[in-house]
Design a protein around this motif. Structure first.
Motif: not given
Length: 388
Positions: A239-244
């Motif tokens: 769906v999406r990539t997150y840093d945290d």
């Protein structure tokens, strides 16, 4: 080899990872296991045996959770932590060499074979593609676009490259973000599971699992680099990539909560951009949004669209049955909102009038009366739709 402390196992894992050309090592929470991770996402875990002396190590290949549902497994191997050192070799180096050799010879071939088998078993079936094609048949080709359906390889964590079914509305400029939510809505109404990656015009789809899971959305180390992927276990799409990691976990919990709410409400779409909540289940009004989006207009409510620059349309019910109003929205305040005209630059008022005329031309159909009003377009049906 000292394995009675976490530091000892981590030191061994780093040495083994170096010999296997793996990317990194990481602790698996407080489980006492240490994971060796390859650049492609494949992972194996080292665990000291729970004996008093801890002179043996269990090595396990990590598989995606779908493997269990398909009966695919890789048997763990056990190696000694105290192999005989070679001349001029320390015990620590001997243990790392011995462990890496056994992993290379006994575990990795079985791991690779299991991932390949899972890839084949989870590949889209012809019947699923045909079902999607039939569901989207109402999206008739237009001069500026049309439906496309195919398979697309998607990199997944744990070394699995999934073959996912994907649909999109193709235009000369590429997949249309405007149409994607409505294609996903139609596919869900046909009983398929869907994923719309953030900011993408693609819609991934699959047959829903036989048994519903409370944890459809999970986070995993990003397949494409640093960060954490929010992965839909049903369709295989990210769906999406997150840093945290903590933030990604909160988003996953929220997504699972929304999925559960939609299931309990027995609705295909809890919300659709460009449609007020009480019109989502109305097929005729939903068709208005599809027609505008397919012509390249942007529905209002997409989280990744800058509406300070891009006007969006919004459809909401009129006070009279069988009527809807189509508004053009542009943020921030000082532009134009539904129901009234606010102070706006002259060029924006002119653009508003041009857009309203374009909306009216697009929505004109037999069985409808379309009129340009001061506050937007009014659409009246000759045969008013029944409220859901």
């Amino acid at each position: 080899m000292e394995l009675s402390t976490p530091a000892g196992l981590e030191s061994l894992a780093r040495s083994v990872a170096e010999q296997l050309s793996a990317k990194r090592t990481e602790k698996d929470g407080d489980t006492g296991r240490v994971r060796i991770v390859y650049a492609d996402g494949r992972a194996i875990e080292l665990t000291p045996n729970r004996s008093r002396t801890r002179t043996r190590i269990t090595v396990t290949a990590v598989l995606p959770e779908q493997a269990t549902a398909h009966g695919i497994e890789v048997k763990a191997i056990t190696v000694t932590a105290l192999p005989r050192p070679r001349p001029s070799e320390s015990q620590a180096k001997a243990t790392a060499r011995h462990t890496a050799d056994h992993i290379r010879q006994r575990l990795l071939p079985a791991h690779t074979a299991a991932l390949a088998e899972l890839r084949e078993r989870t590949a889209p079936q012809l019947a699923t593609l045909q079902r999607a094609d039939a569901a989207l048949a109402g999206f008739l080709d237009r001069p500026r676009g049309g439906v496309a359906i195919s398979e697309q390889p998607v990199r997944r964590p744990l070394g699995l490259t999934a073959r996912c079914a994907v649909a999109w509305w193709h235009t000369l400029d590429g997949p249309s973000r405007a149409v994607a939510p409505f294609m996903a809505d139609v596919l869900r109404r046909a009983g398929l599971a869907t994923t719309e990656p953030h900011g993408s015009g693609y819609v991934f789809f699959s047959e829903p699992p036989a048994e519903q899971s409370d944890t459809r959305f999970r986070i995993a180390p990003a397949a494409g680099g640093a960060g954490w992927d929010l992965v839909d276990e049903f369709t295989g799409a990210c769906v999406r990539t997150y840093d945290d990691r903590e933030w990604a976990q909160r988003i996953a919990e929220s997504a699972n909560g929304e999925e559960d709410a939609a299931r309990r409400a027995a609705v295909a779409s809890m919300d659709l951009p460009g449609l007020s909540a009480d019109l989502i289940e109305d097929e005729q009004f939903r068709a208005l949004a599809v027609e505008l989006a397919a012509a390249g207009h942007m529905p209002y409510g997409l989280a990744d669209v800058d509406y300070t620059q891009t006007p969006g349309f919004h459809i909401y019910p009129s006070a009279e049955p069988g009527r809807a109003k189509v508004a053009r929205l542009l943020e921030p305040w000082g532009a134009i909102r539904p129901g009234a005209r606010f102070e706006a630059p002259e060029r924006e008022v002119e653009r508003y009038d041009m857009d309203m005329e374009a909306y009216a031309r697009l929505l004109a159909r037999t069985g409808r009366t379309v009129a340009v009003m001061l506050d937007g377009i009014q659409v009246t049906y000759d045969d008013p739709p029944t409220r859901p």
